[in-house]
Design a protein around this motif. Structure first.
Motif, PDB file in Angstrom:
ATOM      1  N   ARG A  86       0.847  -1.197   0.000  1.00  0.00           N
ATOM      2  CA  ARG A  86       0.000   0.000   0.000  1.00  0.00           C
ATOM      3  C   ARG A  86       0.879   1.241   0.000  1.00  0.00           C
ATOM      4  NH1 ARG A  86      -4.076  -2.168   4.755  1.00  0.00           N
ATOM      5  NH2 ARG A  86      -4.784  -4.047   3.645  1.00  0.00           N
ATOM      6  N   LEU A  87       1.423   1.520  -1.155  1.00  0.00           N
ATOM      7  CA  LEU A  87       2.359   2.646  -1.261  1.00  0.00           C
ATOM      8  C   LEU A  87       1.582   3.930  -1.519  1.00  0.00           C
ATOM      9  CD1 LEU A  87       5.025   0.834  -3.469  1.00  0.00           C
ATOM     10  CD2 LEU A  87       5.087   1.202  -0.998  1.00  0.00           C
ATOM     11  N   THR A  88       0.774   4.288  -0.546  1.00  0.00           N
ATOM     12  CA  THR A  88      -0.098   5.457  -0.722  1.00  0.00           C
ATOM     13  C   THR A  88       0.585   6.768  -0.391  1.00  0.00           C
ATOM     14  OG1 THR A  88      -0.928   5.118   1.524  1.00  0.00           O
ATOM     15  CG2 THR A  88      -2.166   4.094  -0.258  1.00  0.00           C
ATOM     16  N   GLN A  89       1.866   6.695  -0.002  1.00  0.00           N
ATOM     17  CA  GLN A  89       2.567   7.918   0.352  1.00  0.00           C
ATOM     18  C   GLN A  89       3.347   8.503  -0.817  1.00  0.00           C
ATOM     19  OE1 GLN A  89       3.519   4.908   0.788  1.00  0.00           O
ATOM     20  NE2 GLN A  89       5.630   4.647   1.527  1.00  0.00           N
ATOM     21  N   LEU A  90       3.397   7.790  -1.956  1.00  0.00           N
ATOM     22  CA  LEU A  90       4.193   8.248  -3.086  1.00  0.00           C
ATOM     23  C   LEU A  90       3.615   9.547  -3.656  1.00  0.00           C
ATOM     24  CD1 LEU A  90       4.779   4.847  -4.888  1.00  0.00           C
ATOM     25  CD2 LEU A  90       6.368   6.104  -3.433  1.00  0.00           C
ATOM     26  N   LYS A  91       4.512  10.418  -4.065  1.00  0.00           N
ATOM     27  CA  LYS A  91       4.070  11.707  -4.592  1.00  0.00           C
ATOM     28  C   LYS A  91       4.576  11.989  -5.999  1.00  0.00           C
ATOM     29  CE  LYS A  91       3.741  13.885  -0.038  1.00  0.00           C
ATOM     30  NZ  LYS A  91       4.193  15.004   0.830  1.00  0.00           N
ATOM     31  N   GLN A  92       5.607  11.260  -6.436  1.00  0.00           N
ATOM     32  CA  GLN A  92       6.173  11.616  -7.721  1.00  0.00           C
ATOM     33  C   GLN A  92       6.106  10.495  -8.744  1.00  0.00           C
ATOM     34  OE1 GLN A  92       9.690  13.854  -7.927  1.00  0.00           O
ATOM     35  NE2 GLN A  92       9.296  15.038  -6.084  1.00  0.00           N
ATOM     36  N   GLY A  93       6.386   9.260  -8.372  1.00  0.00           N
ATOM     37  CA  GLY A  93       6.355   8.220  -9.388  1.00  0.00           C
ATOM     38  C   GLY A  93       6.442   6.826  -8.815  1.00  0.00           C
ATOM     39  N   LEU A  94       5.827   5.873  -9.550  1.00  0.00           N
ATOM     40  CA  LEU A  94       5.911   4.465  -9.205  1.00  0.00           C
ATOM     41  C   LEU A  94       6.143   3.685 -10.490  1.00  0.00           C
ATOM     42  CD1 LEU A  94       5.635   2.045  -7.282  1.00  0.00           C
ATOM     43  CD2 LEU A  94       3.158   2.111  -7.704  1.00  0.00           C
ATOM     44  N   GLY A  95       7.259   2.961 -10.548  1.00  0.00           N
ATOM     45  CA  GLY A  95       7.579   2.163 -11.718  1.00  0.00           C
ATOM     46  C   GLY A  95       7.673   0.689 -11.379  1.00  0.00           C
ATOM     47  N   LEU A  96       6.656  -0.087 -11.802  1.00  0.00           N
ATOM     48  CA  LEU A  96       6.628  -1.529 -11.570  1.00  0.00           C
ATOM     49  C   LEU A  96       6.544  -2.296 -12.876  1.00  0.00           C
ATOM     50  CD1 LEU A  96       4.038  -1.589  -8.625  1.00  0.00           C
ATOM     51  CD2 LEU A  96       6.538  -1.564  -8.463  1.00  0.00           C
TER      52      LEU A  96
END
Length: 778
Positions: A86-96
């Motif tokens: 639950r990476l709900t704190q990310l603000k700039q980017g998520l690369g999976l």
């Protein structure tokens, strides 16, 4: 910052002791093992770059404790698992992207209003895109391509900062509402099930990294910036757009036929008796006026199926048409759009089994009739060597004759002008809209004389049995087998080889699209600034060499492309073919043709005649088309009935009113109909298996059983009806056939055959006519 250093081994958990660590960049190395959960102890961690390694295992749930984590990049690893953190704190980017992830994406991930880039492409993620995607107003890049997403795409109208969007290679349905003020650099949404009108957008600048239409079914109007928008077959056109090209020739044909029949007089009493008398469905086909009765026999049987079986099947297809929300209107009456209705799919499976039994029964009865018609004939033969030479010549000839239908298939996939073959819009448009008449011209005007010419030249004499086989094989290749193979190769919903001939894909690495994560540079106390991280988000091969995707799309594409081709041809055959038959047999036209043959071609013995072999081969070919596509495209059956009736009328008029002469017919290879039934059953089974319809086991097991039962029913009915009458009629007809082949002097010829006195011959003709009209018993 330790990227591109050929590091190996695993990530040391001791890194967590670096409590002030803000950014960790280990990208583009050879690191393996799992991601240590101890990284969550580095409370100040903001950026993690682990892309392009060989990491395995799942994403540690503990990473959600990193409250300051702004960007996580794990692209191009071997990370798996279905429970994403639950990476709900990310603000700039998520690369999976480019991993082995499965399951669904957490809803909370799409509530990150400050997230700039979301990359989860090239995995096995399923489920739907949550509706709160519409709230991610800061999103600049959304890459979810090559997954197993389904359902609708949430409206993107508020995402005005979106510049890169990749949705291709999923199962999205419904509408696509794009941002109104966005300026796209990348827009790839092809190879889904999107339909209806594209949502309003002010974007006007075409980008060479966009592809929307293939694999979808958008409705008009198509925005001007969409590539390949000139390919009208790629979006949902109206009935007029699909069939408008045939309205004029078909109307002219029917009107001309009516005027011609009125000018030549009404049909004879004999024809009207055949058309209207309430006779048994199992009535045998007689040799007199054989082609007329053969067509009427086929028309009667197909009419029964058109009245009972076709309305039921079309109704089921309409009820279960859920593949597109807005599709091509005519395909709703076919199997191409059947999806998502368990009860309808099961009912269609039962109807398919019944159809297989009826088709096998019909073929068996037709084979008996054809055998009866050829009773007493002695088919000419060729040697094994002559036959081998004939076939070695004929197969390449058939391939050459298949070029127009091959170009038609290319025209259904290839953008005009912007292709490496140099095919222009005029060329592709001509073959696309004129495929039906062109196919009719090849089948009716080119194949028969070429087959007779090849046999006569090689064997030294005319062997009608071999010539008919050549005609049937050529028509089968030209109309079905070659186009079917090309659809499998080129169509976007099959192997998509057309992309390799498309201009943008021919440019080297046109679709190698990179993503630059827009995070703020971090200044450390030492003054070190972390460099920007740019990586490849979409590869050229992913767009231009997608490969085969077994999601039930390819058999639907076959029905779409080949179904329209066959219906076009059959409409032209039914409406224009009879007029051609009447005109070519008028006295003036025959005189003109014979004058050309005598004076110009130097053939003094030439006389215009109609080959019963070619006519019968044409009937068999039409039956083959019905057997192959009659289930997938039920509308073919009533069109075929109309074709048989109109041709029977024209043929009878030629016999009675125009004095047409006919060449002798011979035994005909009905066994090709069994091959066509096998093709049709294979197409049906393929659709059920690949589309994962309910009842596929019933179809795979039930169709062969029903086909065998159909043959047994035909045998039983044949024994119950007409054995004594058929034997007596066969004897009488054999006498007349033998007498027709010799002189009328009542003497035996050199072969020992006895000729019949003309008065006896005329008496036999009169008796047979009265027998056929039911006015006299044997």
């Amino acid at each position: 910052h330790l990227s591109q250093n050929s590091l190996s081994g695993s990530i040391p958990p001791e890194l967590s002791s670096l409590r002030e660590l803000s950014a960790l960049d280990l990208s583009t190395n050879g690191i393996s093992g799992s991601i240590p959960s101890q990284l969550s102890l580095a409370a100040n961690m903001r950026f993690i770059f682990l892309n392009q390694n060989s990491l395995t295992g799942s994403i540690p749930v503990e990473l959600s404790r990193l409250s300051q984590l702004s960007l996580l990049l794990l692209s191009k690893n071997l990370v798996s698992g279905s429970e994403m953190s639950r990476l709900t704190q990310l603000k700039q980017g998520l690369g999976l992207d480019n991993n082995r992830l499965s399951g669904t994406l957490p809803t909370g991930l799409f509530g990150l209003t400050e997230l700039c880039q979301l990359l989860v492409s090239t995995n096995s993620i399923s489920g739907t895109l949550p509706s709160n995607l519409s709230s991610m107003i800061a999103l600049d890049a959304l890459f979810v391509h090559l997954n197993r997403f389904q359902g609708t795409v949430p409206p993107l109208t508020a995402l005005n900062k979106l510049s890169k969007l990749a949705l291709f290679g999923n199962r999205f349905t419904g509408r696509l509402d794009l941002p109104r003020d966005a300026q796209f650099q990348v827009l790839l949404g092809h190879d889904n099930r999107l339909s209806c009108r594209i949502g309003t957008t002010q974007f006007t600048n075409a980008t060479n990294q966009s592809l929307l239409l293939p694999g979808n079914m958008f409705s008009e109007p198509i925005p001007s910036w969409v590539q390949a928008r000139e390919l009208t077959f790629l979006y949902a056109t109206t009935w007029i757009d699909s069939w408008g090209g045939l309205v004029l020739p078909c109307s002219i044909g029917l009107i001309s036929l009516a005027v011609t029949l009125l000018g030549l007089g009404r049909c004879s009493l004999e024809l009207r008796a055949h058309l209207w008398r309430a006779s048994s469905l199992w009535e045998p086909v007689h040799r007199y006026a054989s082609i007329v009765q053969l067509r009427l026999w086929c028309a009667r049987h197909l009419a029964v199926w058109s009245v009972g079986w076709v309305p039921l099947l079309v109704g089921l297809f309409f009820t279960g048409s859920n593949w597109y929300e807005c599709g091509k209107p005519w395909l709703y009456s076919t199997s191409a759009y059947l999806s998502g209705n368990t009860a309808v799919e099961l009912a269609v499976a039962v109807v398919a089994c019944v159809g297989a039994g009826g088709a096998s029964c019909l073929i068996r009865r037709l084979a008996k009739h054809m055998k009866r018609r050829s009773a007493g004939s002695s088919p000419s033969k060729v040697t094994w060597r002559e036959g081998s030479i004939v076939w070695s010549i004929w197969v390449p000839t058939s391939l050459v004759l298949s070029v127009p239908t091959g170009i038609y298939i290319l025209a259904t996939t290839l953008p005009p002008n912007d292709n490496t073959l140099g095919l222009s819009e005029l060329t592709l448009g001509f073959f696309l809209h004129g495929a039906g008449p062109i196919l009719y011209g090849i089948s009716a005007l080119l194949v028969p004389p070429l087959a007779r010419l090849v046999v006569s030249k090689v064997a030294g004499h005319y062997c009608s049995n071999l010539a008919v086989r050549l005609m049937i094989v050529a028509r089968l290749l030209v109309a079905l087998l070659i186009p079917f193979g090309l659809v499998l190769i080129f169509n976007q919903q099959c192997n998509a080889f057309w992309l390799r001939l498309w201009g943008p894909c021919s440019h080297d690495r046109q679709f190698d699209i990179s993503a630059e994560l827009p995070y703020k540079a971090i200044a450390f106390e030492t003054g070190f600034v972390l460099p920007k991280n740019t990586f490849q988000a979409i590869s050229h091969d992913a767009v231009c060499r997608p490969g085969y995707r077994a999601y039930g799309e390819c058999p639907r594409a076959v029905v779409d492309s080949l179904g329209k081709l066959i219906v076009d041809k059959m409409l032209f055959v039914a409406c224009v073919g009879p007029v051609r038959s009447l005109l070519i047999n008028t006295a003036r036209v025959r005189a003109a043709i014979e004058w050309v043959a005598h004076k110009i071609l130097r053939r003094p013995n030439y006389r215009v005649s109609t080959s019963l072999d070619a006519e019968t081969a044409g009937v068999l070919m039409i039956m083959e088309l019905v057997l192959v596509f009659g289930f997938a495209v039920p509308v073919l059956l009533p069109i075929t009935v109309m074709s048989f009736l109109l041709h029977a009328v024209a043929f009878q008029v030629n016999i009675n009113s125009q004095g047409t002469t006919f060449e002798r017919e011979d035994q005909h290879p009905v066994e090709y109909l069994w091959f066509s039934l096998l093709l049709g059953a294979g197409l049906t089974a393929w659709m059920f298996a690949e589309c994962e319809w309910v009842g596929r086991i019933l179809v795979l097991a039930g169709m062969p059983v029903c086909a065998v039962l159909g043959v047994l029913v035909a045998e039983v009915v044949s024994r119950m009806f007409g054995t004594e009458q058929d034997t007596a009629e066969q004897l009488a007809l054999s006498l007349l056939d033998e007498s027709d082949d010799h002189d009328d002097h009542g003497e035996a010829d050199s072969g020992g055959h006895w000729a019949v006195d003309p008065r006896v011959k005329n008496a036999l003709r009169s008796a047979r006519l009265e027998i056929e009209q039911g006015q006299m018993g044997l």
